[in-house]
Design a protein around this motif. Sequence first.
Motif, short mmCIF file in Angstrom:
data_model
loop_
_atom_site.label_atom_id
_atom_site.label_comp_id
_atom_site.label_asym_id
_atom_site.label_seq_id
_atom_site.Cartn_x
_atom_site.Cartn_y
_atom_site.Cartn_z
N ASN A 139 6.12 21.75 4.50
CA ASN A 139 4.82 21.14 4.68
C ASN A 139 5.02 19.70 5.18
N PRO A 140 4.53 19.35 6.38
CA PRO A 140 4.76 18.00 6.91
C PRO A 140 4.14 16.91 6.04
N VAL A 141 3.04 17.20 5.39
CA VAL A 141 2.41 16.22 4.52
C VAL A 141 3.33 15.93 3.34
N LYS A 142 3.90 16.98 2.76
CA LYS A 142 4.82 16.81 1.63
C LYS A 142 6.05 16.01 2.05
N ILE A 143 6.57 16.27 3.24
CA ILE A 143 7.74 15.56 3.74
C ILE A 143 7.43 14.06 3.88
N ILE A 144 6.30 13.74 4.51
CA ILE A 144 5.93 12.35 4.71
C ILE A 144 5.64 11.66 3.38
N TYR A 145 4.93 12.34 2.48
CA TYR A 145 4.60 11.78 1.17
C TYR A 145 5.87 11.51 0.37
N THR A 146 6.81 12.44 0.39
CA THR A 146 8.07 12.27 -0.33
C THR A 146 8.87 11.11 0.26
N LYS A 147 8.90 11.00 1.57
CA LYS A 147 9.58 9.88 2.22
C LYS A 147 8.95 8.57 1.74
N GLY A 148 7.63 8.55 1.67
CA GLY A 148 6.93 7.36 1.18
C GLY A 148 7.28 7.03 -0.25
N LEU A 149 7.37 8.04 -1.11
CA LEU A 149 7.73 7.81 -2.51
C LEU A 149 9.14 7.25 -2.65
N ILE A 150 10.06 7.72 -1.81
CA ILE A 150 11.43 7.21 -1.85
C ILE A 150 11.46 5.73 -1.44
N LEU A 151 10.74 5.39 -0.38
CA LEU A 151 10.67 3.98 0.04
C LEU A 151 9.99 3.13 -1.02
N TRP A 152 8.90 3.65 -1.59
CA TRP A 152 8.17 2.93 -2.65
C TRP A 152 9.11 2.63 -3.81
N SER A 153 9.90 3.62 -4.19
CA SER A 153 10.83 3.45 -5.30
C SER A 153 11.86 2.35 -4.99
N LYS A 154 12.35 2.33 -3.76
CA LYS A 154 13.31 1.28 -3.36
C LYS A 154 12.66 -0.10 -3.42
N VAL A 155 11.40 -0.19 -3.02
CA VAL A 155 10.70 -1.47 -3.07
C VAL A 155 10.55 -1.93 -4.52
N ILE A 156 10.16 -1.03 -5.40
CA ILE A 156 9.94 -1.39 -6.80
C ILE A 156 11.25 -1.78 -7.48
N ARG A 157 12.30 -0.98 -7.29
CA ARG A 157 13.57 -1.24 -7.97
C ARG A 157 14.32 -2.43 -7.37
N GLY A 158 14.11 -2.70 -6.11
CA GLY A 158 14.80 -3.82 -5.49
C GLY A 158 16.28 -3.54 -5.33
N ASN A 159 17.04 -4.59 -5.19
CA ASN A 159 18.47 -4.46 -4.91
C ASN A 159 19.29 -5.25 -5.92
N LYS A 160 18.87 -5.23 -7.16
CA LYS A 160 19.53 -6.01 -8.20
C LYS A 160 20.67 -5.23 -8.83
N GLU A 161 21.69 -5.96 -9.28
CA GLU A 161 22.79 -5.28 -9.97
C GLU A 161 22.39 -4.95 -11.41
N TYR A 162 21.64 -5.85 -12.05
CA TYR A 162 21.13 -5.62 -13.40
C TYR A 162 19.64 -5.89 -13.41
N CYS A 163 18.95 -5.18 -14.24
CA CYS A 163 17.53 -5.45 -14.43
C CYS A 163 17.14 -4.99 -15.83
N TYR A 164 15.89 -5.17 -16.17
CA TYR A 164 15.38 -4.78 -17.47
C TYR A 164 14.20 -3.84 -17.30
N CYS A 165 14.10 -2.89 -18.21
CA CYS A 165 12.91 -2.04 -18.24
C CYS A 165 11.73 -2.95 -18.57
N GLU A 166 10.73 -2.91 -17.72
CA GLU A 166 9.58 -3.80 -17.92
C GLU A 166 8.65 -3.30 -19.01
#
Length: 181
Positions: free
Chosen positions: A37-64
């Motif tokens: 399903n192309p919608v599912k593919i695009i939505y999943t791609k978006g969720l992966i990018l969203w997750s990268k934005v939220i988690r950032g690129n830190k070596e250590y972090c804390y559960c908020e």
Amino acid sequence: FCINNKKKAKKQLQVLKYQKKSTSKIDNTSKVVIPENPVKIIYTKGLILWSKVIRGNKEYCYCETCGKMLKTYNGVYGAQAGHFLDKAIYWKLALNPDNGLIQCKECNVDMTHTFEEHKLIRQKIRQAMIENKGIEVIIDLEEQAEQFKYKVSTNQENSKPKIDDIPFLQNQITILKTLLT
């Protein structure tokens, strides 16, 4: 998104559904390829990018939510990106960068909590979101969620992403990509 584009996209999807694979060498039969399903593919791609934005690129972090220290490597291990507003209910807000926070696995996905514990976790998540994003952002998100629920209940909006939502999803992906650079 005009009607002609919707019809064209649906027609292309129908054509894709019935394209044939190469003939099998064993029994000389053709197999129909049904694409994902192309919608599912695009939505999943978006969720992966969203997750990268939220988690950032830190070596250590804390559960908020609970404060647990998390070891990450390039934002991958340990830390998870949790949605403030549930992506299963509010899919249109799922790719909004303001709708997330860093969480440990227990606070994000473990469903072993009682109703009261879950309610307490939701309160902690909201408080963490207020501290990190500001009360105005959270109130705006909650208002968007209420508007979305209303539009779904009155059939003005899809309850799940559909083919005509692809332009919206692609726009959200573009926004997320700019936040990663």
